[in-house]
Design an enzyme around this catalytic site. Sequence first.
Site, PDB file in Angstrom:
ATOM      1  N   ASP A 501       0.717  -1.392   0.095  1.00 32.22           N
ATOM      2  CA  ASP A 501      -0.047   0.050   0.158  1.00 32.22           C
ATOM      3  C   ASP A 501       0.902   1.050   0.110  1.00 32.22           C
ATOM      4  O   ASP A 501       2.123   1.151   0.144  1.00 32.22           O
ATOM      5  CB  ASP A 501      -1.127  -0.081   1.109  1.00 32.22           C
ATOM      6  N   ASN A 509      -3.934  12.590   1.281  1.00 35.81           N
ATOM      7  CA  ASN A 509      -5.347  13.358   0.873  1.00 35.81           C
ATOM      8  C   ASN A 509      -5.671  14.378   1.881  1.00 35.81           C
ATOM      9  O   ASN A 509      -6.392  15.091   1.416  1.00 35.81           O
ATOM     10  CB  ASN A 509      -6.446  12.005   1.453  1.00 35.81           C
ATOM     11  N   ASP A 518      -6.903  10.590  -5.677  1.00 32.72           N
ATOM     12  CA  ASP A 518      -7.543   9.670  -6.778  1.00 32.72           C
ATOM     13  C   ASP A 518      -6.470   9.786  -7.839  1.00 32.72           C
ATOM     14  O   ASP A 518      -6.359   8.745  -8.608  1.00 32.72           O
ATOM     15  CB  ASP A 518      -8.785  10.200  -7.494  1.00 32.72           C
ATOM     16  N   GLU A 545      -5.910   2.367  -0.298  1.00 35.30           N
ATOM     17  CA  GLU A 545      -4.582   2.352  -1.091  1.00 35.30           C
ATOM     18  C   GLU A 545      -4.042   1.050  -1.101  1.00 35.30           C
ATOM     19  O   GLU A 545      -2.786   1.070  -1.191  1.00 35.30           O
ATOM     20  CB  GLU A 545      -3.627   3.539  -0.222  1.00 35.30           C
TER      21      GLU A 545
END
Length: 644
Positions: A501, A509, A518, A545
């Site tokens: 990840d 974010n 995104d 993620e």
Amino acid sequence: MVRQDNKKGGRTGWRRWAGGWCALLAMWLWVSVTAVAAVAAAPAAADITPLPFDGGGDAMRVGPHAQIFEDTRGDLAFTQLRSTTTGWRAGPSDTFNFGVSKSVWWVRTRIHNVTAGPLRMVVDLGTPNMDYVDAYVVASDGQVRQQVHTGDRLPFSTRGIHDRTLAFAHTLNGNETVDVYLRVATHDGLFELMPLRVFSIKGFVEHTHDENLLISLFHGGLIVLVLYNLFLFVSTREKNFGLYVVYLVVFLVNSFAFRGFDMEHLWPNSPRLHNIVVGVSASLIFASGGAFTMAYLHLRRTAAPWVWQVAAALVAANLGGALLGLFDFYTLAAGFAAIFGLALVLFLYVTAAVLAMRDVREARYVVMAFTALICSAVLYYLQLLDVLPATRVSFWAMLAGSWIELMVLGFGLADAMNTLKTQKLQAERSARENQEAMALRLEKRVVERTLELAEANRQLSTLSITDELTGAYNRRHFDQQCAQRLAHRGRGEPIALCIFDIDFFKQYNDRYGHVAGDAVLRRFSHAVLSVLHPEGHPFFRLGGEEFATVFTTPTAAEADALAHRLRETVNALAVPHADSPRGIVTASFGVAWWGGEALDDLTPEVLYAAADRLLYEAKRGGRDRVVVHTQPGLTDPHHRAAGS
């Protein structure tokens, strides 16, 4: 007359229509004026020249040997008239035409038997349709030798001779001279043309026989046409055949009644019915013929709207004339037929001529039919009005013209039927070809749709197992693939699961926003897919993620090498990340590798749990690193930091 696509064409059609209409109208007016002037211009009478009668077979014209007198009040008795010496005018050279008048007209002639023996003569008015006729035969000594009171407004039994026309017989002594007086009056003002003739008995019988034979053949032919076209109408349900049958029936009824056969054979004691039939059918001929011609020419389609409207108005006017005839307004009905009927014929004739020049096939038959009828009618009336020499040709020409008109229209209908049949066959052939072509197109379309449906199903199936944002397979597909690979792997074939990840993705974010997040996920996935082989190394997004790939590989070292290539590829993106110790976006990897006998007891849950613990080990060790373990116990993990 035909619809035009430009103003120039419209003006040309209008000029042609107007020119033809004016020419025919001028001819019609000339004939009418000639008829009226024939009586008005008659010179004052001189002494009567006796008609020399020798009993021969030929008919003798009375006109040149006659005088006429107009009783405007209509109240002169015969005794008063005989003593009247003024007001007499010379008769016509052939046909007596008193036109429309409320007066009573008198005709007197002198007939001399030029032989020494007695002769039987027949005075024939030449028409069955004079309303009231009083005939007096006066001998040279002043005695009234014979009186006849008849007419088509009186029962048939009043006629001097049992014949469809109005006629009476009288016997002349040798070298005898007699005066014949005729008083003619009408019901409501219309006088029929009266070609007054004197025959011998033999000549009258031969003349009547020839005319009746010809007329009977004419009527018989009409009946055959009616029955034949009625059969066609019943068989085809084609409207034009029905209208043509109506036209033929009305024509037959009018001809039968106008020539006096109905009074002779059907209703001899119903003179009023006879006049109603004549009056009604005279206008119905034009109305039914006009309606048939309009339908046959397809005026709604082939001509401008105003043409159909004018023709329809004239047909309606003739129906009005028929209504007048039904109530025995004979003169008004005849006037409607003369004015609106002839106007309708001429209008449709010119219309058909213009359409024929526009190559409308049906119009050619109408032009031929109407030309024959108009020419025969003009010839007939010109002879009756003494414009042309009078011969029996006029009578034959009228019947021939009518018959030619009806036959040509019948041929036109047959031609139209054949054309429709040909068009139907062509349409059926075209329909079959179109059907076959459509079947091929449908078959091709079905194949295309089947392929499209298969592709859609494949895409739908792909969408059902694919993450929309990254293009990676989703968690559900990951579970299925893990189970399938473990169930179908070869005996002892090693398997590896790499879970990885993005480091500090929540902080990314929070700082840069979800849209930027995104975008990072898409770039991250694209970079990973550039390293993984689609078939041997499926790429999964497990959530958020977190990603994974499951694959078979012979050694743990190869699994470790693949994970490091992935880590280096992610670093090579150099996506800035202010909250990461490295300053860029990085990822951590946990790789669980199984091989040998330990595979026998391996389950997807065990494999996933092992790789997940290794991932968290990589994160606890500082992130941006790969941790690989080769034993199922997950003790003493092997790990390398970034760049190691």
